[in-house]
Design a protein around this motif. Structure first.
Motif, PDB file in Angstrom:
ATOM      1  N   UNK A  41       8.976 -39.550 -33.225  1.00  0.00           N
ATOM      2  CA  UNK A  41       9.150 -40.337 -34.448  1.00  0.00           C
ATOM      3  C   UNK A  41      10.600 -40.788 -34.594  1.00  0.00           C
ATOM      4  N   UNK A  42      11.525 -39.855 -34.416  1.00  0.00           N
ATOM      5  CA  UNK A  42      12.947 -40.171 -34.593  1.00  0.00           C
ATOM      6  C   UNK A  42      13.441 -41.209 -33.591  1.00  0.00           C
ATOM      7  N   UNK A  43      13.116 -40.998 -32.322  1.00  0.00           N
ATOM      8  CA  UNK A  43      13.692 -41.830 -31.262  1.00  0.00           C
ATOM      9  C   UNK A  43      12.831 -43.047 -30.943  1.00  0.00           C
ATOM     10  N   UNK A  44      11.508 -42.849 -30.834  1.00  0.00           N
ATOM     11  CA  UNK A  44      10.642 -43.929 -30.340  1.00  0.00           C
ATOM     12  C   UNK A  44       9.974 -44.760 -31.438  1.00  0.00           C
ATOM     13  N   UNK A  45       9.860 -44.208 -32.638  1.00  0.00           N
ATOM     14  CA  UNK A  45       9.259 -44.994 -33.717  1.00  0.00           C
ATOM     15  C   UNK A  45      10.305 -45.535 -34.681  1.00  0.00           C
TER      16      UNK A  45
ATOM     17  N   UNK B  93      14.158 -45.352 -34.102  1.00  0.00           N
ATOM     18  CA  UNK B  93      15.318 -45.959 -33.421  1.00  0.00           C
ATOM     19  C   UNK B  93      14.891 -47.100 -32.498  1.00  0.00           C
ATOM     20  N   UNK B  94      13.840 -46.935 -31.746  1.00  0.00           N
ATOM     21  CA  UNK B  94      13.329 -47.953 -30.828  1.00  0.00           C
ATOM     22  C   UNK B  94      12.814 -49.124 -31.647  1.00  0.00           C
ATOM     23  N   UNK B  95      13.048 -50.364 -31.243  1.00  0.00           N
ATOM     24  CA  UNK B  95      13.527 -50.867 -29.956  1.00  0.00           C
ATOM     25  C   UNK B  95      15.030 -51.105 -29.867  1.00  0.00           C
ATOM     26  N   UNK B  96      15.806 -50.550 -30.786  1.00  0.00           N
ATOM     27  CA  UNK B  96      17.251 -50.710 -30.735  1.00  0.00           C
ATOM     28  C   UNK B  96      17.814 -49.727 -29.699  1.00  0.00           C
ATOM     29  N   UNK B  97      18.118 -50.224 -28.503  1.00  0.00           N
ATOM     30  CA  UNK B  97      18.585 -49.365 -27.411  1.00  0.00           C
ATOM     31  C   UNK B  97      19.848 -48.590 -27.796  1.00  0.00           C
ATOM     32  N   UNK B  98      20.753 -49.233 -28.516  1.00  0.00           N
ATOM     33  CA  UNK B  98      21.977 -48.569 -28.942  1.00  0.00           C
ATOM     34  C   UNK B  98      21.687 -47.407 -29.885  1.00  0.00           C
TER      35      UNK B  98
ATOM     36  N   UNK C  48      19.001 -45.598 -29.886  1.00  0.00           N
ATOM     37  CA  UNK C  48      18.458 -44.515 -29.058  1.00  0.00           C
ATOM     38  C   UNK C  48      19.594 -43.788 -28.350  1.00  0.00           C
ATOM     39  N   UNK C  49      20.521 -44.540 -27.764  1.00  0.00           N
ATOM     40  CA  UNK C  49      21.677 -43.918 -27.096  1.00  0.00           C
ATOM     41  C   UNK C  49      22.435 -43.017 -28.068  1.00  0.00           C
ATOM     42  N   UNK C  50      22.672 -43.508 -29.292  1.00  0.00           N
ATOM     43  CA  UNK C  50      23.411 -42.719 -30.287  1.00  0.00           C
ATOM     44  C   UNK C  50      22.634 -41.459 -30.678  1.00  0.00           C
ATOM     45  N   UNK C  51      21.328 -41.582 -30.847  1.00  0.00           N
ATOM     46  CA  UNK C  51      20.505 -40.422 -31.206  1.00  0.00           C
ATOM     47  C   UNK C  51      20.547 -39.367 -30.104  1.00  0.00           C
ATOM     48  N   UNK C  52      20.477 -39.799 -28.857  1.00  0.00           N
ATOM     49  CA  UNK C  52      20.484 -38.845 -27.752  1.00  0.00           C
ATOM     50  C   UNK C  52      21.864 -38.198 -27.613  1.00  0.00           C
ATOM     51  N   UNK C  53      22.925 -38.972 -27.882  1.00  0.00           N
ATOM     52  CA  UNK C  53      24.282 -38.412 -27.842  1.00  0.00           C
ATOM     53  C   UNK C  53      24.452 -37.365 -28.940  1.00  0.00           C
ATOM     54  N   UNK C  54      23.966 -37.659 -30.160  1.00  0.00           N
ATOM     55  CA  UNK C  54      24.045 -36.698 -31.268  1.00  0.00           C
ATOM     56  C   UNK C  54      23.326 -35.392 -30.917  1.00  0.00           C
TER      57      UNK C  54
ATOM     58  N   UNK D 298      15.402 -48.573 -16.283  1.00  0.00           N
ATOM     59  CA  UNK D 298      15.239 -47.555 -17.323  1.00  0.00           C
ATOM     60  C   UNK D 298      16.450 -46.643 -17.382  1.00  0.00           C
ATOM     61  N   UNK D 299      16.529 -45.904 -18.477  1.00  0.00           N
ATOM     62  CA  UNK D 299      17.483 -44.811 -18.650  1.00  0.00           C
ATOM     63  C   UNK D 299      16.692 -43.599 -19.093  1.00  0.00           C
ATOM     64  N   UNK D 300      17.285 -42.411 -18.941  1.00  0.00           N
ATOM     65  CA  UNK D 300      16.572 -41.220 -19.370  1.00  0.00           C
ATOM     66  C   UNK D 300      17.503 -40.078 -19.711  1.00  0.00           C
ATOM     67  N   UNK D 301      16.949 -39.077 -20.390  1.00  0.00           N
ATOM     68  CA  UNK D 301      17.682 -37.893 -20.802  1.00  0.00           C
ATOM     69  C   UNK D 301      16.770 -36.688 -20.621  1.00  0.00           C
TER      70      UNK D 301
END
Length: 193
Positions: free
Chosen positions: A37-41, A43-48, A50-56, A76-79
């Motif tokens: 929900x947080x990342x894919x629903x 934050x997505x489709x804003x790639x930036x 998503x990057x910020x959420x994964x960094x946090x 693609x990118x991944x974490x």
């Protein structure tokens, strides 16, 4: 890879299992649904975003070689991060199949999808035109893929879809060696028109 594998997948998420089918509680599903929900629903489709959420979250970015193992040649990118001893992966696939997915090793059996429905249903209520896709099952080499979900057409001529995809190993030797788990993923995909 998500875009090339999904060709009309997954109503498992919307289907109610027959009463005789016992539901399995996947202990990770509530956490994975919240992450989805947080990342894919949200934050997505804003790639930036998503990057910020994964960094946090302080998770580990995957190398291009690690991303290629799953995504092949798709951009693609991944974490990755550890969740109680199991590796969880988050992928951001770039257009033309723009997708965000959360993947983890799941409990075997017919899952109780209530935690997923708790985040997917409110998201789908924000737009009209969602249709449930029929369940799809297919084999790719020694991997069996079961998929389902919902899709809608968007004004730009493309489509938006929410999928649940389960992958299991079918090769008897690999299963005998212990590869009996399920790789479950929640996917939010936008396809350009």
């Amino acid at each position: 890879m998500i875009g090339t594998v999904l060709f009309g997948l997954l109503a498992q998420a919307a289907a109610v299992p027959a009463p005789s089918v016992p539901l399995v509680t996947d202990p990770r599903l509530p956490r994975m649904a919240a992450l989805y929900e947080e990342v894919c629903l949200k934050a997505f489709p804003n790639d930036g975003a998503i990057d910020r959420a994964m960094t946090r979250k302080g998770v580990t970015p995957l190398t291009p070689e690690q991303v290629r193992v799953t995504m092949n040649d798709d951009p693609a990118r991944g974490w990755s991060f550890d969740d109680d001893g199991k590796t969880v992966l988050v992928f951001l696939e770039l257009p033309p199949y723009h997708a965000c997915s959360v993947r983890w090793p799941a409990a075997a059996g017919t899952p109780d999808l209530a935690p997923y429905r708790a985040v997917a249903d409110p998201y789908m209520a924000t737009a009209t035109g969602w249709i449930t896709m029929p369940p799809t099952n297919m084999d790719r080499g020694d991997i069996h893929i079961s998929a389902g979900g919902a899709q809608r057409m968007v004004p730009s001529g493309g489509s938006e879809a929410l999928y649940i995809i389960d992958q299991t190993i079918t090769d008897p030797a690999r299963r005998a060696a212990g590869e009996t788990g399920i790789d479950r993923r929640l996917v939010h995909q936008l396809k350009e028109g």
